[in-house]
Design a protein around this motif. Structure first.
Motif, PDB file in Angstrom:
ATOM      1  N   ALA A 137      40.333  32.746  29.607  1.00 39.32           N
ATOM      2  CA  ALA A 137      40.888  33.527  30.715  1.00 39.32           C
ATOM      3  C   ALA A 137      42.386  33.734  30.553  1.00 39.32           C
ATOM      4  CB  ALA A 137      40.590  32.827  32.040  1.00 39.32           C
ATOM      5  N   SER A 138      43.070  32.760  29.939  1.00 44.63           N
ATOM      6  CA  SER A 138      44.525  32.815  29.807  1.00 44.63           C
ATOM      7  C   SER A 138      44.995  33.882  28.838  1.00 44.63           C
ATOM      8  CB  SER A 138      45.063  31.444  29.357  1.00 44.63           C
ATOM      9  OG  SER A 138      44.780  30.450  30.332  1.00 44.63           O
ATOM     10  N   PRO A 161      42.288  40.829  37.949  1.00 46.87           N
ATOM     11  CA  PRO A 161      41.252  40.415  36.987  1.00 46.87           C
ATOM     12  C   PRO A 161      40.246  41.527  36.717  1.00 46.87           C
ATOM     13  CG  PRO A 161      41.553  38.762  38.717  1.00 46.87           C
ATOM     14  CD  PRO A 161      42.266  40.002  39.172  1.00 46.87           C
ATOM     15  N   SER A 162      39.821  41.611  35.469  1.00 46.47           N
ATOM     16  CA  SER A 162      38.732  42.511  35.103  1.00 46.47           C
ATOM     17  C   SER A 162      37.408  41.852  35.478  1.00 46.47           C
ATOM     18  CB  SER A 162      38.773  42.806  33.608  1.00 46.47           C
ATOM     19  OG  SER A 162      38.513  41.612  32.867  1.00 46.47           O
ATOM     20  N   THR A 163      36.331  42.551  35.264  1.00 51.03           N
ATOM     21  CA  THR A 163      35.014  41.978  35.550  1.00 51.03           C
ATOM     22  C   THR A 163      34.784  40.706  34.749  1.00 51.03           C
ATOM     23  OG1 THR A 163      34.117  44.180  36.007  1.00 51.03           O
ATOM     24  CG2 THR A 163      32.527  42.414  35.560  1.00 51.03           C
ATOM     25  N   LEU A 164      35.162  40.740  33.461  1.00 54.63           N
ATOM     26  CA  LEU A 164      35.008  39.559  32.613  1.00 54.63           C
ATOM     27  C   LEU A 164      35.919  38.427  33.098  1.00 54.63           C
ATOM     28  CD1 LEU A 164      33.790  38.195  30.126  1.00 54.63           C
ATOM     29  CD2 LEU A 164      35.628  39.220  28.754  1.00 54.63           C
ATOM     30  N   TYR A 200      35.051  34.548  34.285  1.00 51.25           N
ATOM     31  CA  TYR A 200      35.733  33.348  33.811  1.00 51.25           C
ATOM     32  C   TYR A 200      36.249  32.515  34.979  1.00 51.25           C
ATOM     33  CZ  TYR A 200      35.892  35.044  28.932  1.00 51.25           C
ATOM     34  OH  TYR A 200      35.577  35.465  27.669  1.00 51.25           O
ATOM     35  N   LEU A 201      36.946  33.180  35.925  1.00 54.75           N
ATOM     36  CA  LEU A 201      37.608  32.464  37.018  1.00 54.75           C
ATOM     37  C   LEU A 201      36.608  31.773  37.941  1.00 54.75           C
ATOM     38  CD1 LEU A 201      40.349  35.109  37.880  1.00 54.75           C
ATOM     39  CD2 LEU A 201      40.686  32.920  36.710  1.00 54.75           C
TER      40      LEU A 201
END
Length: 291
Positions: free
Chosen positions: A33-34, A205-208, A212-213
């Motif tokens: 995610a980072s 944030p995107s969908t991906l 992740y989050l």
């Protein structure tokens, strides 16, 4: 009778291994995610998702909020929040293996803080193995290279210090407060602390990224619950030693997804730290409440 005595230990070891695996998955998700989300924002979403879940668990279990001990609960929350921010930052900057090894230095900071805060005395074994751990940390930090890696590794060392401070506060809180409440204050405080830090660098944030989050929030709480359950069994020292398998799991994910191969200094430092921590955990101590 012997089989009955062995079963709790085996259950505790298996739960500790599984919790280490779950936390290593969280670490891998944080690193993934980072790439597009700043570490403070990752910490914010991890915390606010966990806060919502643990609050629901408190309501379901009818765990009340205490009216006493609030300052210490908040202190534990702040220390935990600083640990989370420092650790997530370290994961985003250096290999997973290195970040994991540095985080495992927290038992030695716990010793130092226990002497200063709790007025506990260091054992002869602790005094013997402490220089070994310090040497291992120096090999990882590489202070004579004066590189960005050294600075990032120092943040990782700070994460271990903050984790130790949180552990000492938990030791003081656990006599009067429910585990759920202690965890709630940690996550709620981390949400508040990380919010202003992420504000100027917020990334939608995107969908991906959302996947992740959300996964980080859920997985990290699961790991905490499995670890807590592991420490309800006897042989707490065995469980603590078993947790060091998390370094292996982190190294595995680092190699599989980011082709991270530890250098010789990292490998040597890791061996020294793990050896020192195992030696420390083998000394006799009273079993403490899980957190």
């Amino acid at each position: 009778m012997a089989r009955d005595e062995e079963r709790p230990m085996k259950n505790g070891v298996l739960l500790a291994i599984f919790s280490s695996l779950v936390f290593s998955v969280m670490n891998a998700l944080v690193k993934a995610a980072s790439v597009s989300i700043p570490s403070a924002e990752v910490a914010f979403f991890r915390s606010i998702i966990g806060t919502a879940i643990i609050y629901g668990m408190m309501r379901h279990s009818k765990v009340p909020f205490s009216r006493e001990g609030i300052p210490l609960l908040v202190t534990r929350g702040v220390l935990g929040a600083l640990y989370l921010l420092a650790y997530f930052y370290t994961i985003s900057k250096i290999p997973l293996t290195d970040a994991s090894i540095l985080a495992h230095l927290s038992p030695f900071f716990v010793m130092a803080l226990a002497v200063l805060v709790l007025k506990e005395k260091l054992s002869r074994r602790a005094l013997t193995v402490l220089p070994v751990a310090i040497l291992g940390a120096m090999l990882l930090i590489k202070p004579f290279q004066f590189s960005s890696y050294s600075a990032d590794a120092l943040i990782g060392l700070l994460s271990a210090f903050f984790a130790a401070g949180a552990a000492v506060s938990i030791r003081m809180l656990s006599q009067k407060h429910h585990t759920y409440e202690i965890v709630f204050y940690f996550l709620a405080t981390a949400t508040l602390v990380s919010m202003p830090l992420m504000w100027n660098d917020f990334v939608v944030p995107s969908t991906l990224d959302w996947l992740y989050l959300i996964s980080i929030g859920v997985v990290s709480l699961l790991g905490q619950l499995f670890l807590t359950k592991a420490f309800t069994h006897e042989n707490a020292a065995v469980v603590e030693v078993t947790r060091y398998i998390g370094i292996v799991f982190n190294a595995m994910w680092g190699f599989l997804f980011w082709m991270e191969v530890p250098d010789l200094l990292t490998a040597a430092g890791g061996v020294l730290i793990v050896t020192a921590c195992i030696a420390l955990s083998r000394q006799k101590r009273p079993q403490s409440k899980a957190y």
